[in-house]
Design a protein around this motif. Structure first.
Motif, short mmCIF file in Angstrom:
data_model
loop_
_atom_site.label_atom_id
_atom_site.label_comp_id
_atom_site.label_asym_id
_atom_site.label_seq_id
_atom_site.Cartn_x
_atom_site.Cartn_y
_atom_site.Cartn_z
N THR A 280 -26.98 50.76 6.69
CA THR A 280 -26.24 51.19 7.85
C THR A 280 -24.80 50.62 7.45
O THR A 280 -24.41 49.50 7.00
N PRO A 281 -23.66 51.46 7.73
CA PRO A 281 -22.25 50.83 7.73
C PRO A 281 -22.02 49.54 8.01
O PRO A 281 -22.29 49.43 9.23
N GLY A 282 -21.46 48.56 7.25
CA GLY A 282 -21.21 47.35 7.68
C GLY A 282 -22.41 46.31 7.54
O GLY A 282 -22.26 45.10 7.48
N PHE A 283 -23.51 46.78 6.72
CA PHE A 283 -24.74 46.09 6.33
C PHE A 283 -25.29 46.27 4.94
O PHE A 283 -26.07 45.84 4.55
N TYR A 284 -23.98 46.50 4.09
CA TYR A 284 -24.46 46.76 2.72
C TYR A 284 -24.23 45.22 2.05
O TYR A 284 -23.01 44.65 2.19
N ILE A 285 -25.25 44.77 1.48
CA ILE A 285 -25.29 43.09 0.91
C ILE A 285 -25.71 43.47 -0.59
O ILE A 285 -26.82 43.42 -0.84
N PRO A 286 -24.86 43.45 -1.43
CA PRO A 286 -25.42 43.71 -2.80
C PRO A 286 -25.57 42.37 -3.58
O PRO A 286 -25.08 41.32 -3.01
N MET A 287 -26.48 42.41 -4.53
CA MET A 287 -26.77 41.03 -5.18
C MET A 287 -26.78 41.43 -6.74
O MET A 287 -27.29 42.38 -7.24
N THR A 288 -26.25 40.38 -7.48
CA THR A 288 -26.27 40.53 -8.86
C THR A 288 -27.63 40.26 -9.49
O THR A 288 -28.62 39.88 -8.86
N GLU A 289 -27.76 40.76 -10.66
CA GLU A 289 -29.12 40.56 -11.43
C GLU A 289 -29.39 39.03 -11.24
O GLU A 289 -30.57 38.77 -11.03
N ASP A 290 -28.68 38.09 -11.60
CA ASP A 290 -28.87 36.75 -11.31
C ASP A 290 -29.39 36.17 -10.21
O ASP A 290 -30.22 35.37 -9.86
N GLU A 291 -28.57 36.77 -9.05
CA GLU A 291 -28.94 36.39 -7.52
C GLU A 291 -30.16 37.12 -7.51
O GLU A 291 -31.05 36.34 -6.77
N GLN A 292 -30.50 38.15 -7.81
CA GLN A 292 -31.79 38.91 -7.49
C GLN A 292 -32.91 38.01 -8.28
O GLN A 292 -34.02 37.68 -7.63
N LEU A 293 -32.92 37.41 -9.37
CA LEU A 293 -34.00 36.78 -10.09
C LEU A 293 -33.90 35.16 -9.45
O LEU A 293 -35.19 34.82 -9.42
N ALA A 294 -32.89 34.80 -8.97
CA ALA A 294 -32.94 33.43 -8.33
C ALA A 294 -33.89 33.58 -7.05
O ALA A 294 -34.81 32.76 -6.61
N ARG A 295 -33.52 34.73 -6.24
CA ARG A 295 -34.35 35.08 -5.09
C ARG A 295 -35.97 35.28 -5.28
O ARG A 295 -36.66 34.75 -4.47
N LEU A 296 -36.23 35.87 -6.29
CA LEU A 296 -37.38 36.23 -6.71
C LEU A 296 -38.49 34.84 -7.12
O LEU A 296 -39.38 34.56 -6.61
N LEU A 297 -37.59 34.08 -7.77
CA LEU A 297 -38.19 32.69 -8.23
C LEU A 297 -38.27 32.05 -7.03
O LEU A 297 -39.48 31.12 -6.87
N ALA A 298 -37.58 31.93 -6.10
CA ALA A 298 -37.63 30.90 -5.00
C ALA A 298 -38.88 31.67 -4.07
O ALA A 298 -39.62 30.74 -3.48
N ARG A 299 -38.96 32.93 -4.16
CA ARG A 299 -40.05 33.35 -3.09
C ARG A 299 -41.17 33.26 -3.66
O ARG A 299 -42.35 33.11 -3.00
N ARG A 300 -41.30 33.37 -4.93
CA ARG A 300 -42.83 33.10 -5.82
C ARG A 300 -43.30 31.88 -5.81
O ARG A 300 -44.55 31.71 -5.49
#
Length: 581
Positions: free
Chosen positions: A380-400
């Motif tokens: 939705t306009p105003g709710f675009y939140i990109p993440m870099t590859e490093d940020e995505q990996l850090a998120r997945l590891l914390a979630r795992r």
């Protein structure tokens, strides 16, 4: 039993679960003119080839070759030998002990037991190393072979020798009775009750729920509805009822169509959920029904580039009906309907093929093609939140780390100290309500943004954009372009390495390797250039650009760009007529 797989790429596509039956014959003389050359070639090979051919291999290769000519990665032949694995992947149902595994140090290792599985109930814990299955060592045994030994028929026992506490730790024998395993598709935010139950509440004060859907399995809609019942979604707006919901579809590759339609139908009172169009005028329209529609509480849906297929149907339908805001990045763009048809002439064999394309209620085509400049579902306009590859990996590891089930709180085997906790990385409930904590500790700025927006929506009654709404589509396209450029650059660097290797081998072949200019080193490796300066000149000596060196990989990039050191010309040799000193 299934193997844990990391994301960033992923098996991103999955069946939408449309099953068809019946088969038409090819047109032509007697219906089989198309097959005449194939039969002729087969007969020649059968009668004259120097070695006796493997007919099954020939048949499989012929089918695969025909399907590959369609240039469709989602169309494939499933031979009889692969049917069980295919059904397991499609339905996430199988018979085994129920644990995610990998290999560490050469041995089969438990990543996490599955909820309410035979392994979990027997006391298997995350980190357990399986030394033996039925008395046979798992050391250096391929993981698929180990999984095959653990799966079987319901009621059959399997005997394991498990090492706990690392190499040299306590060895514990287990006898586990195999049972039917249904992998749960719905997860919450964190575990409660000693790690045995998911908590679906992210903000108790504002009555905000959080439901994470990992895959649209045949049981996903029922699991999703049960989570909403636990959240009192039918009592929205009242004390104790749900007042806001965050649905997390990030990394969800899709699944069966019926699950997607059922989940979307919970929130849409009437109108089109999705439509599918095939060859000619073949079109099906799926509409919402008023019965069972939940109250109109606010919804935020989290998506990313790995949200595909059925995920895009749910996110797109709720967005088009103004029923939810979409937070994150553009989805994958997999809008093809796969049909699965059993073969009458190859018992046990199946064909999975693309039959139709999906369209959102707005008419937007979900499928991404090489000619697409829009696809999938946009935030939705105003709710675009990109993440870099490093940020995505850090998120997945914390979630795992927080998804792991260590094991049940039960009486430990003889000689083992009592377990401290059955859950991994427990957190104080108050922390989950804080977007800043979620971004810092969970490394998840997309979830933090969705929670912040939902809290503001409940407090003020309005959705407040998280960032600028201007040129969002251009930003999304630029991000996609950047990803493609990064991929291209990696391919070019790999080609450059191959070219250098070929040059080295060519030089060795002619016995002239010592005369070649070194291509793998421009300066000694111990030199630190970070913080240094570089000037780039054209061939006429004009300064083109001055650059600051900010990273340690300049030499590799220059080598990949085919930059070579300048070798000074030798000085003229002295002659007798020249003065001597």
């Amino acid at each position: 039993m299934r193997t844990r797989q990391m994301i960033l790429m992923l098996t991103l596509v999955f069946l939408l679960g449309v099953f068809v039956s019946g088969m038409t014959q090819p047109s032509g003389r007697n219906g089989y003119t198309f097959l005449d050359p194939l039969i002729e070639v087969y007969q020649i090979v059968q009668d004259n080839y120097v070695d006796k051919p493997d007919n099954l291999k020939l048949q499989t290769a012929a089918i695969n070759g025909m399907l590959e000519a369609l240039d469709d990665p989602y169309t494939q032949y499933i031979p009889p030998a692969d049917r069980a694995a295919f059904q397991k992947e499609m339905t996430q149902q199988f018979v085994g002990i129920g644990a995610e595994v990998n290999t560490q140090g050469g041995y089969l290792t438990i990543v996490s037991p599955l909820e309410d599985s035979p392994a979990y109930n027997a006391g298997i814990k995350a980190g357990d190393r399986v030394l033996e299955i039925e008395g046979v060592s798992t050391f250096n045994v391929p993981i698929d072979e180990c999984i095959a030994k653990l799966t079987g028929n319901p009621g059959e026992p399997v005997h394991l020798l498990v090492e706990r506490g690392g190499p040299g730790g306590l060895q514990i024998p287990f006898t586990i009775v195999r049972d039917k395993i249904v992998v749960k598709a719905v997860k919450g935010l964190h575990r409660t009750d000693g790690g045995t139950k998911w908590d679906f509440v992210i903000d108790p004060e504002r009555h905000i729920g959080y439901v994470r859907l990992t895959q649209f399995t045949p049981t996903a809609a029922r699991e999703f509805a049960n989570a909403l019942t636990e959240l009192n979604a039918d009592k929205a707006g009242t004390d104790g009822g749900l007042k806001g919901l965050i649905i997390d579809l990030r990394g969800d590759p899709g699944g069966v169509l019926d699950a997607a339609l059922a989940i979307a139908d919970l929130f849409i009172k009437d109108g089109v959920i999705a439509s599918v169009k095939g060859r000619g005028n073949n079109e099906d329209v799926y509409r919402a029904k008023a019965d069972g529609t939940l109250p109109d509480f606010p919804i935020a849906i989290l998506v990313n580039g790995q949200s595909a297929s059925a995920s895009e149907i749910v996110a797109g339908a709720l967005s088009d009906h103004d029923r939810a805001v979409v937070v994150g990045t553009r989805t994958f763009g997999k809008g093809l309907v796969q049909a699965v048809q059993s073969l009458r002439k190859a018992e046990g064999g199946q064909i999975k093929y693309t039959a139709q394309r999906y369209y959102l209620p707005s008419g937007r085509l979900i499928q991404r093609t090489d000619q697409s400049d829009t696809w999938g579902v946009d935030p939705t306009p105003g709710f675009y939140i990109p993440m870099t590859e490093d940020e995505q990996l850090a998120r997945l590891l914390a979630r795992r780390d927080r998804d792991i089930l260590v094991g049940p709180q039960a009486t430990p085997p003889e000689g083992e100290p009592p377990a401290e906790s059955a859950g991994a990385k427990p957190a104080e409930p108050a922390q989950w309500t804080d977007p800043n904590w979620i971004e810092t500790e969970l490394k998840d700025k997309q979830l933090a943004g969705a929670l912040k927006a939902m809290q503001a929506r409940i407090d003020s009654g309005q959705w407040t954009p998280l960032n600028s709404t201007t040129q969002q589509s251009e930003k999304i396209n630029l991000a996609e372009k950047h990803q493609l450029e990064v991929g291209r650059e990696r391919i070019l660097r790999e080609l450059a390495r191959v070219e250098r290797r070929l040059q080295t081998l060519d030089a060795v072949e002619v016995g002239d390797a010592t005369t070649q200019t070194p291509l793998t080193d421009l300066w000694p490796n111990e030199i630190d250039l970070v913080g240094g300066h570089m000037d780039v000149f054209d061939k006429s000596g004009n300064l083109i650009r001055s650059l600051d060196i900010t990273g340690p990989n300049l030499e590799r990039w220059l080598i990949d760009a085919d930059v070579k050191p300048i070798v000074p010309e030798p000085a003229p040799a002295p002659t007798g007529s020249e003065p001597k000193s």
